[in-house]
Design a protein around this motif. Structure first.
Motif, PDB file in Angstrom:
ATOM      1  N   PHE A  93       0.870  -1.170   0.000  1.00 28.87           N
ATOM      2  CA  PHE A  93       0.000   0.000   0.000  1.00 28.87           C
ATOM      3  C   PHE A  93       0.908   1.220   0.000  1.00 28.87           C
ATOM      4  O   PHE A  93       1.833   1.314   0.815  1.00 28.87           O
ATOM      5  CB  PHE A  93      -0.897   0.003   1.238  1.00 28.87           C
ATOM      6  N   PHE A  94       0.643   2.156  -0.907  1.00 32.91           N
ATOM      7  CA  PHE A  94       1.526   3.321  -1.020  1.00 32.91           C
ATOM      8  C   PHE A  94       0.718   4.608  -0.892  1.00 32.91           C
ATOM      9  O   PHE A  94      -0.453   4.688  -1.278  1.00 32.91           O
ATOM     10  CB  PHE A  94       2.298   3.310  -2.351  1.00 32.91           C
ATOM     11  N   VAL A 132       8.976  14.294  -3.868  1.00 32.44           N
ATOM     12  CA  VAL A 132       7.751  13.637  -3.413  1.00 32.44           C
ATOM     13  C   VAL A 132       8.104  12.635  -2.313  1.00 32.44           C
ATOM     14  O   VAL A 132       9.066  11.874  -2.446  1.00 32.44           O
ATOM     15  CB  VAL A 132       7.056  12.918  -4.585  1.00 32.44           C
ATOM     16  N   GLN A 133       7.321  12.663  -1.240  1.00 31.86           N
ATOM     17  CA  GLN A 133       7.509  11.713  -0.151  1.00 31.86           C
ATOM     18  C   GLN A 133       6.624  10.490  -0.402  1.00 31.86           C
ATOM     19  O   GLN A 133       5.406  10.612  -0.506  1.00 31.86           O
ATOM     20  CB  GLN A 133       7.155  12.359   1.192  1.00 31.86           C
ATOM     21  N   VAL A 134       7.243   9.325  -0.511  1.00 30.66           N
ATOM     22  CA  VAL A 134       6.513   8.094  -0.807  1.00 30.66           C
ATOM     23  C   VAL A 134       6.538   7.182   0.414  1.00 30.66           C
ATOM     24  O   VAL A 134       7.608   6.834   0.924  1.00 30.66           O
ATOM     25  CB  VAL A 134       7.131   7.355  -2.015  1.00 30.66           C
ATOM     26  N   GLU A 135       5.363   6.818   0.884  1.00 32.34           N
ATOM     27  CA  GLU A 135       5.240   5.866   1.997  1.00 32.34           C
ATOM     28  C   GLU A 135       4.846   4.509   1.433  1.00 32.34           C
ATOM     29  O   GLU A 135       3.872   4.389   0.683  1.00 32.34           O
ATOM     30  CB  GLU A 135       4.180   6.345   2.990  1.00 32.34           C
ATOM     31  N   THR A 160       7.736 -13.462   6.578  1.00 34.01           N
ATOM     32  CA  THR A 160       8.382 -12.138   6.617  1.00 34.01           C
ATOM     33  C   THR A 160       7.367 -11.132   7.135  1.00 34.01           C
ATOM     34  O   THR A 160       6.275 -11.018   6.561  1.00 34.01           O
ATOM     35  CB  THR A 160       8.872 -11.713   5.223  1.00 34.01           C
ATOM     36  N   PRO A 161       7.670 -10.419   8.208  1.00 32.58           N
ATOM     37  CA  PRO A 161       6.680  -9.489   8.780  1.00 32.58           C
ATOM     38  C   PRO A 161       6.447  -8.272   7.888  1.00 32.58           C
ATOM     39  O   PRO A 161       7.249  -7.951   7.007  1.00 32.58           O
ATOM     40  CB  PRO A 161       7.322  -9.084  10.107  1.00 32.58           C
ATOM     41  N   ALA A 162       5.338  -7.610   8.142  1.00 27.73           N
ATOM     42  CA  ALA A 162       5.035  -6.365   7.431  1.00 27.73           C
ATOM     43  C   ALA A 162       6.074  -5.308   7.802  1.00 27.73           C
ATOM     44  O   ALA A 162       6.636  -5.319   8.903  1.00 27.73           O
ATOM     45  CB  ALA A 162       3.631  -5.886   7.791  1.00 27.73           C
ATOM     46  N   VAL A 163       6.314  -4.393   6.878  1.00 27.04           N
ATOM     47  CA  VAL A 163       7.300  -3.348   7.125  1.00 27.04           C
ATOM     48  C   VAL A 163       6.886  -2.091   6.359  1.00 27.04           C
ATOM     49  O   VAL A 163       6.267  -2.179   5.296  1.00 27.04           O
ATOM     50  CB  VAL A 163       8.715  -3.805   6.686  1.00 27.04           C
ATOM     51  N   THR A 164       7.210  -0.942   6.924  1.00 29.79           N
ATOM     52  CA  THR A 164       6.912   0.335   6.273  1.00 29.79           C
ATOM     53  C   THR A 164       8.207   1.059   5.942  1.00 29.79           C
ATOM     54  O   THR A 164       9.102   1.160   6.785  1.00 29.79           O
ATOM     55  CB  THR A 164       6.040   1.232   7.181  1.00 29.79           C
ATOM     56  N   LYS A 165       8.299   1.541   4.728  1.00 31.86           N
ATOM     57  CA  LYS A 165       9.461   2.283   4.275  1.00 31.86           C
ATOM     58  C   LYS A 165       9.022   3.661   3.771  1.00 31.86           C
ATOM     59  O   LYS A 165       7.938   3.816   3.193  1.00 31.86           O
ATOM     60  CB  LYS A 165      10.184   1.549   3.132  1.00 31.86           C
ATOM     61  N   ASN A 166       9.856   4.656   4.005  1.00 35.42           N
ATOM     62  CA  ASN A 166       9.591   6.008   3.516  1.00 35.42           C
ATOM     63  C   ASN A 166      10.744   6.437   2.618  1.00 35.42           C
ATOM     64  O   ASN A 166      11.911   6.374   3.018  1.00 35.42           O
ATOM     65  CB  ASN A 166       9.445   6.977   4.686  1.00 35.42           C
TER      66      ASN A 166
END
Length: 213
Positions: A93-94, A132-135, A160-166
């Protein structure tokens, strides 16, 4: 004797020409018009100081023209649809600029087929130099879900666990080629190309599948 006839001198600044966005070009045109009137009625040798006082105006006009040379409608913003192309084998999801410039859900790449996100609204370009900041909220990778002997679903173990990158990414270095009423050739889609967990790129596209990225 210096005849300015409403022109400002080199030591003064015209009140409405201090910045491009607030009508500087119109002000400059007015001042140039006044100078033209002076030229009509006075000899050129009397206009030396007046011509010098015009140089700051011309410099400002050049600066304004340069700033807007390649952005005929950036003041109102260029509105585009969003789409995504995902090279990674997990869904994501972005969000772009915290959701202000849209977002979506890109499916995982599978069996040599890239994941896509369909279309969503809306990405607005107002400044090509603004990053642009992309999550990126990556979904977990699980073992396949199966049916047990009683026909009930058994969800697979999380691998593999969920992870959030910016990520911060730049816009393309040019404006999109928007062609009114030509949906086949108009670059009216902003495509987020996702090549890794933290490797993304923004490109213009003619379609929501981003095939021409």
């Amino acid at each position: 004797m210096e005849r300015t006839v409403g022109l400002f001198t080199g030591q003064e600044s015209p009140p409405c020409c201090t910045a491009c966005p607030c009508g500087a070009v119109q002000c400059i045109k007015g001042q140039v018009s006044k100078l033209t009137s002076v030229v009509r009625y006075y000899p050129a040798y009397n206009l030396g100081m007046s011509m010098k006082s015009l140089f700051p105006l011309l410099a400002l006009l050049t600066a304004c023209t340069t700033a807007n040379a390649d952005d005929p409608y950036l003041r109102k913003g260029i509105s585009m649809d969003n789409a995504a192309l995902n090279y990674v084998n997990r869904g994501v999801f972005f969000r772009l600029d915290g959701g202000y410039n849209g977002g979506g859900l890109a499916r995982a790449a599978k069996d040599d087929k890239l994941g896509t996100a369909g279309s969503s609204c809306c990405f607005t370009i107002t400044d090509l130099k603004k990053p642009v900041q992309v999550e990126l909220r990556w979904s977990p990778i699980n073992e396949p879900t199966v049916l047990d002997s009683n026909g009930r679903l058994v969800f697979g173990k999380e691998l593999t666990p969920a992870v959030t990158k910016n990520v911060t990414v730049n816009l393309p270095h040019r404006l999109p080629r928007i062609i009114p009423n030509d949906y086949k050739n108009s670059e009216d889609v902003m495509c987020l190309v996702i090549k890794g967990l933290e490797d993304v790129e923004l490109k213009y596209s003619k379609g929501y599948d981003c095939k021409d990225e």
